[in-house]
Design an enzyme around this catalytic site. Structure first.
Site, mmCIF file in Angstrom:
data_model
loop_
_atom_site.group_PDB
_atom_site.id
_atom_site.type_symbol
_atom_site.label_atom_id
_atom_site.label_comp_id
_atom_site.label_asym_id
_atom_site.label_seq_id
_atom_site.Cartn_x
_atom_site.Cartn_y
_atom_site.Cartn_z
ATOM 1 N N GLY A 122 0.842 -1.191 0.000
ATOM 2 C CA GLY A 122 0.000 0.000 0.000
ATOM 3 C C GLY A 122 0.876 1.239 0.000
ATOM 4 O O GLY A 122 2.098 1.156 -0.172
ATOM 5 N N ILE A 147 -7.191 -3.204 0.765
ATOM 6 C CA ILE A 147 -8.663 -3.207 0.742
ATOM 7 C C ILE A 147 -9.191 -1.779 0.861
ATOM 8 O O ILE A 147 -10.343 -1.523 0.595
ATOM 9 C CB ILE A 147 -9.257 -4.093 1.853
ATOM 10 N N ASP A 148 -8.334 -0.837 1.287
ATOM 11 C CA ASP A 148 -8.788 0.554 1.452
ATOM 12 C C ASP A 148 -8.882 1.301 0.116
ATOM 13 O O ASP A 148 -9.495 2.356 0.038
ATOM 14 C CB ASP A 148 -7.826 1.317 2.378
ATOM 15 N N ARG A 183 -34.408 -3.457 14.357
ATOM 16 C CA ARG A 183 -33.235 -2.844 14.988
ATOM 17 C C ARG A 183 -32.455 -1.956 14.037
ATOM 18 O O ARG A 183 -32.531 -2.109 12.828
ATOM 19 C CB ARG A 183 -32.278 -3.948 15.458
ATOM 20 N N ARG A 293 -27.701 -2.242 17.625
ATOM 21 C CA ARG A 293 -26.626 -3.221 17.831
ATOM 22 C C ARG A 293 -25.450 -2.821 16.937
ATOM 23 O O ARG A 293 -25.658 -2.261 15.861
ATOM 24 C CB ARG A 293 -27.064 -4.634 17.430
ATOM 25 N N HIS A 299 -11.104 -7.978 10.647
ATOM 26 C CA HIS A 299 -10.185 -8.572 9.667
ATOM 27 C C HIS A 299 -10.846 -9.568 8.734
ATOM 28 O O HIS A 299 -10.197 -10.027 7.782
ATOM 29 C CB HIS A 299 -8.984 -9.184 10.390
HETATM 30 O O1 F6P Z 1 -4.614 -0.888 5.410
HETATM 31 C C1 F6P Z 1 -5.663 -1.799 5.460
HETATM 32 C C2 F6P Z 1 -6.273 -1.922 6.794
HETATM 33 O O2 F6P Z 1 -7.151 -2.941 6.570
HETATM 34 C C3 F6P Z 1 -6.938 -0.699 7.398
HETATM 35 O O3 F6P Z 1 -8.184 -0.453 6.887
HETATM 36 C C4 F6P Z 1 -6.932 -1.023 8.854
HETATM 37 O O4 F6P Z 1 -7.006 0.087 9.676
HETATM 38 C C5 F6P Z 1 -5.638 -1.708 9.005
HETATM 39 O O5 F6P Z 1 -5.359 -2.342 7.785
HETATM 40 C C6 F6P Z 1 -5.540 -2.660 10.139
HETATM 41 O O6 F6P Z 1 -4.362 -3.381 10.029
HETATM 42 P P1 F6P Z 1 -3.679 -4.252 11.160
HETATM 43 O O7 F6P Z 1 -4.729 -4.703 12.105
HETATM 44 O O8 F6P Z 1 -3.058 -5.372 10.404
HETATM 45 O O9 F6P Z 1 -2.673 -3.364 11.790
#
Ligand code: F6P
Length: 395
Positions: A122, A147-148, A183, A293, A299
């Site tokens: 990234g 994924i971002d 909800r 809720r 992850h």
């Molecule tokens: O950069 C991708 C990402 O999925 C972010 O959206 C998230 O904040 C981060 O990774 C979390 O990564 P880790 O838990 O591996 O530090």
């Protein structure tokens, strides 16, 4: 003179995502056809340290096309492109501060006598590996993944499409339990600095409200009230449940990052709804029924079988990286642009990316005036108290 036979390294860096193995598989397959040697560097740049310190030998790192160690009649099955994670392992530890570490990384690269390195990462990894490449005079090609979907200069990064499908599916699934119990489901979606994943999957998954940091940097009383009033309107229209998507980058009322922002927002929605109900306003009379809720998808968004688009993107990117190395066009970022694969010079793009990191801003955020935001608005989705939001819905 160009060297026909090349020795190239490949590594994955930063948070994993679906499609990394599909890139590795494509690179190995194509490099193998060319009879190049390809070395899989384990755990990001840390693998070079192991080489420098004699913990692993170059020969241990050589990659072959996959599939021949699958047993029985499945032998030969080229399974790698279907698996998420990274067979090489990954690392998200930030810039090496210790000079000895940097020295060992550079030394490891030298020992392997690589002609070029393909780094899959990234924008954070890109920044770090670019500096290392400059110091070590590496021939670098970078493939964007996250994924971002917030790597600058590419419309798509590997992993985004699969994560978007995963979140969309989760929203679909949550709809039915939300409806059954009337909800409000508040769903926390990843995207540390960018709201692409929340916005896209919120639209695809039928969300009623989508909060992303580009439009709603932090929760405010006005936003929470806006959501509650929106819920009141839905209830009047006989939709008793709602899906609220919040990107993890949105800060709390106290201007701080909150790892449980969905939980916080869910509680605030309940509290403010009940409070609004105490007003003698007929529009809010049943807001005391509001029950919320929170779901933090976490992850799981980085898992799953890569979508066909991600596998195609991964494969096209991997092949492009090998082509660039073949042409000795180094120090480039492979990108997706107008439905095709291109590349950009790192020299040109790095100043902007480095400036963003210095200023702690996202190099490729959601465009607040872009078509995705306009689409959400046109569907009547509540996206915060941004100036685009039509007054007649929020009041
Ligand atoms: O950069 C991708 C990402 O999925 C972010 O959206 C998230 O904040 C981060 O990774 C979390 O990564 P880790 O838990 O591996 O530090």
């Amino acid at each position: 003179m160009m060297k026909n036979q090349k020795k190239i390294g490949i590594l994955t860096s930063g948070g994993d995502c679906p499609g990394l193995n599909a890139i590795i598989r494509a690179v190995v397959k194509y490099a193998n056809i060319k009879e190049w040697e390809i070395f899989g560097i384990p755990r990001g740049t840390d693998g070079f340290i192991d080489v420098a310190r004699g913990k692993v030998q170059g020969d241990d790192l050589k990659l072959q096309p996959h599939g021949y160690d699958v047993p029985g009649v499945l032998q030969g099955l080229d399974i790698l492109q279907f698996m998420s994670g990274s067979v090489l392992g990954s690392l998200s530890r930030g810039n090496p501060k210790d000079e000895n570490v940097t020295k060992d990384i550079l030394e490891g690269y030298k020992i392997l006598e690589l002609d070029a390195l393909i780094a899959i990462g990234g924008d954070g990894s890109l920044d770090i590996i670019y500096d290392l490449a400059k110091k070590g005079n590496w021939n670098l090609v970078v493939i964007p993944k996250t994924i971002d979907n917030d790597v600058a200069f590419t419309e798509r990064s590997v992993g985004f499409d699969t994560a978007r499908n995963t979140v969309t599916q989760a929203l679909y699934d949550l709809t039915f339990t939300a409806a059954s119990h009337e909800r409000i489901m508040v769903v926390q979606v990843m995207g540390r600095d960018a709201g692409h994943l929340a916005l896209h999957s919120g639209i695809a998954g039928g969300a009623d409200c989508i909060l992303i940091s580009e439009l709603t940097p932090k929760l405010t009383e006005k936003t929470i009230e806006g959501i509650c009033k929106y819920i009141a309107k839905l209830r009047k229209d006989r939709r008793k449940f709602a899906l609220v998507v919040i990107a993890e980058g949105v800060q709390g009322l106290d201007n701080k990052k909150d790892p449980y922002i969905a939980e916080t927002l869910a509680n605030l929605i309940t509290e403010y709804s009940h409070r609004l109900c105490l007003n003698d306003n007929v529009n809010y009379e049943d807001l005391d029924q509001v029950d919320t809720r929170a779901t933090i998808l976490g992850h799981l968004q980085r898992c799953g079988v890569p979508s066909s688009f991600d596998r195609i993107l991964a494969t096209v990117f991997g092949i492009k990286a090998v082509h660039l190395i073949e042409e000795e066009r180094y120090n480039r970022l492979v990108i997706w642009q107008n439905g095709s694969v291109e590349s950009k010079s790192l020299e040109q793009i790095m100043p902007m990316i480095k400036w963003c990191h210095q200023e702690q801003t996202c190099p490729s955020p959601v465009d607040p005036e872009g078509f995705m935001v306009r689409t959400a608005l046109s569907l009547g989705i509540y996206i915060g108290e941004s100036h685009f939001y039509p007054d007649n819905i929020s009041s």
